[in-house]
Each structure stands twice: as C-alpha cells, then as structure tokens.
Scaffold this motif. Sequence first.
Motif, mmCIF file in Angstrom:
data_model
loop_
_atom_site.group_PDB
_atom_site.id
_atom_site.type_symbol
_atom_site.label_atom_id
_atom_site.label_comp_id
_atom_site.label_asym_id
_atom_site.label_seq_id
_atom_site.Cartn_x
_atom_site.Cartn_y
_atom_site.Cartn_z
ATOM 1 N N PRO A 175 60.736 -0.215 -24.082
ATOM 2 C CA PRO A 175 59.285 -0.210 -24.306
ATOM 3 C C PRO A 175 58.833 -1.239 -25.338
ATOM 4 C CG PRO A 175 60.112 2.032 -24.212
ATOM 5 C CD PRO A 175 61.306 1.132 -24.265
ATOM 6 N N SER B 113 57.894 10.448 -16.816
ATOM 7 C CA SER B 113 57.667 9.245 -17.619
ATOM 8 C C SER B 113 56.426 8.506 -17.140
ATOM 9 C CB SER B 113 58.882 8.311 -17.539
ATOM 10 O OG SER B 113 60.012 8.878 -18.139
ATOM 11 N N GLY C 247 52.939 8.181 -19.201
ATOM 12 C CA GLY C 247 52.368 6.874 -19.499
ATOM 13 C C GLY C 247 50.904 6.782 -19.111
ATOM 14 N N THR D 250 58.285 7.237 -22.581
ATOM 15 C CA THR D 250 57.347 6.120 -22.671
ATOM 16 C C THR D 250 56.555 6.160 -23.972
ATOM 17 O OG1 THR D 250 57.115 6.173 -20.267
ATOM 18 C CG2 THR D 250 55.438 4.965 -21.481
ATOM 19 N N GLY E 80 55.082 2.138 -18.652
ATOM 20 C CA GLY E 80 55.449 3.410 -18.051
ATOM 21 C C GLY E 80 56.011 3.237 -16.656
#
Length: 431
Positions: free
Chosen positions: A268, A166, A170, A44, A282
């Motif tokens: 992203p 992840s 985030g 992320t 995220g």
Amino acid sequence: MPQPAPDDRAVRPVRLGLGANAAQFALLVAVNALVGGMVGQQQTVLPLLAEEEFGLVGYTFIFTYVTAFGVTKAAANYVAGTWSDRYGRKPVLVAGWLLAIPVPLLLIWAPSWGWVIAANVLLGLNQGLTWSTTVIMKIDLVGPRQRGLAMGLNEAAGYGAVAVTSLAAGYLAAEHGLRPAPFLLGLAYTALALGLSTLAVRETREHARAEAVEHTPRPDGRHDHLHGRLSSGEVFAQTSYREPALSSASQAGLVNNLNFGLSWGLFPLLFAGAGLRVDQIGLLFALYPGVWGVGQLVTGALSDRVGRKHLVTAGMLTQAGALVVVALGDSFAVWAVGTVLLGAGTAMVYPTLLAVVGDVAHPGWRGRAVGIYRVWRDLGYAVGAVLGGVVADLWSLRAAVWVAAAISLVSAVGVAVRMYETHHRQDLSVE
C-alpha cells in the motif's frame, strides 16, 4: 422389560469422504471465509491509518502491527494443534472466535498506535486458533483421498474472503473515511461466525480416529517409523527439520508468508507513493488474495492428480518472478500483473503444503503437525514485516521487494532438492 432405543448418534458409523460429510464440510468452509474476512477488513486501511491519523514515520515502526500479528498467530497455531489433539477441535474453534470480539472495536476506538498493535495480537490469536482448527477438521472429514481438494476449498474460502473484504474496506474507506466504516465488517463477521461455531459445527476428532484404524502404510516403508505415538517434542523435530517433506513444507510455508507479510505492510505504501488512489490500492491488494483464493479451487484438486512436489516448486518460482515484476513496476497496470502472478504462485503452494503435511503426519499426531507447520509458516508474517521494514528504511521499498524475490528463488531450489513426492493415489482405499 423393553430396552431403550439406541441413540442413533452413538451407533452411526463414522464415514470419511467429502460426499459423506458435505454439510459439515460446507459449514466449515463458510466459517473459514469469515476467518479470512477478519484479516481483510484491515489490510488496505491500516498502513494508511498509520500515516494519516497517527503520523507514524519509519517503515519498521509501521510494520510493528504485522509483526505482532505474525508472532501471536504462530504461537496460537501451536496451541491449536496441541489442544485439538488433546481436547477436541470444536472447543478450540469457539475459543478463537471469542478472542475476536474486541478486535474491530479496538481498531475503531484506537487513540494511539498501541491499541492497533493490541488488536493485532488478539487477531493473531483468533486466526491461529480458528484457521488451524478448520484445516484440521476438514482433513479429518475427507480422509486421505481428497486432501488436496479439501485444502484448496478451505484456503480458497479464506483468502477469497480476504480479497473481497479488502476491496470492500478500501471502497468504504474512500467513501466514508478510514474509521469506523471498514471495521464494521469485522463486527458482523465475528457475530455470525461465533454463532455458527457454537450451534452448528460438530466435533470431528472421531473421524481422525477412524482413519487411524484403517491407515495404510506406504509400500516403500518411508513413514513406518512415524506410525507410533510420538511426543510433542518428536512431532516438532519431525515437522521442523528432521523429516524431509515436512521440513521442506515448513520452510516453503515460511517464505510464502514472508512475501504476504511484506506485501501487507509495504505494497500500500509503494502504490500510494506512486500517486494511486485509495480505491486503486484496494483493488491491487484484492487481486493478490483474490487470484490466490480462486486459484486454489484448481490447484488443490490438481495436487491430488499430479502430486505435490512439482506444484510447490513451480509456485515458489512464480512468486519470485512476480516480485521482480512488482519491483520493476511504476504503474497500476504493471502492478496488477505482478499481484496476479503473486496470487497464482501462492495458489500453487498454499493448499499443496497443507496436503503434504496431511500425507505424512499420522492421524494420531496430525493436529500437532499441522499446528507446528503453521507456526513456521505464519512466522513468515513477522519475518517479512521486519525484513521489509529494515530493508526499506536502509535502502528503499523496492529494495525490500527485490530481497523477497531472491529468498523465494532460494526456497524453490530447496524444495526441488529436498522434498520427495508424498502423494500416492494407489494407496488410498478410504472414501
């Protein structure tokens, strides 16, 4: 003169099966979760770090870190397979974790993008050596009857950890900034995994030798020419292009990770361009490996019941449809549907392809076959990153997603035409 008591470890027979090796199997599942977490700590964060802290422009340049990761991981897979057959599985596993130590430190202290690329070179080496070895060791332990289940548990642990980490990274980035908080997770994972791999994991090569002694040929004679001692060159040829099931698995694996590599660098940025917050990005990125990870708990065992080929074909078709949804989407809700579908399609494919390799490869050269399959599969990271970057620079981020959808469709057709069913329950007598 009294004789010394025999060493129980020397006379204890090697037994195959999940139940007979539950403790070591569970330990290896935990280690592989930590392997996956090393990737999740940065997925992320790094694309955002590239733009916000290093001021990088041009998608191809930003994707260099994914390319570096994919190429080095592919090379490490080959080394892991070859060395694990030659020297044993455990030394390769420990070496992989030693290479992970500098990775989070480089990401925390990086003054330039070159440091990030160097960290991903080391991360690729870590992932190739450790993940390949845990795959081989689990196949060794369970024997032929429960291969799909074993691979489902292995990959579920790894990619479930990618998802959880992840998501955690985030939220840490949103609360505490892009550095150093998300990468402290990697430091903790490395210390724990190195300790477990060194002190608690046991060598499994004897299990492969035991399976080779009791190996039962297929009744149709399809693999008779593969039961002898093959050179590394012959194993490469069989796995890459000559043997229909192995080579079909290799191409499908490459396309599967092409999608993952492209999404890693591209999603992203696509989501941020639509105004989504870092924590929302995220969450979206966690949905993909999260569904992928949990789904494998079902699909791995399912392939032991219904076979491998149709599950792989359906999975590649599902991935193609998911990418179409992502390409058409413009909101959190639509992209959530797309990433969930992408995870579901990947869950159908990922453990099943590893089970295909385990079905076809003889125990005497299984480590090399797994390593070579994973070379092709993980080159997909680099291919996806380069392809996604070039197409995004020439046209747009969405165009890159459309290209990946078309490639996934072609891959599904290739599996349907060329792969045969590799799983024959009636031949399995080792438990």
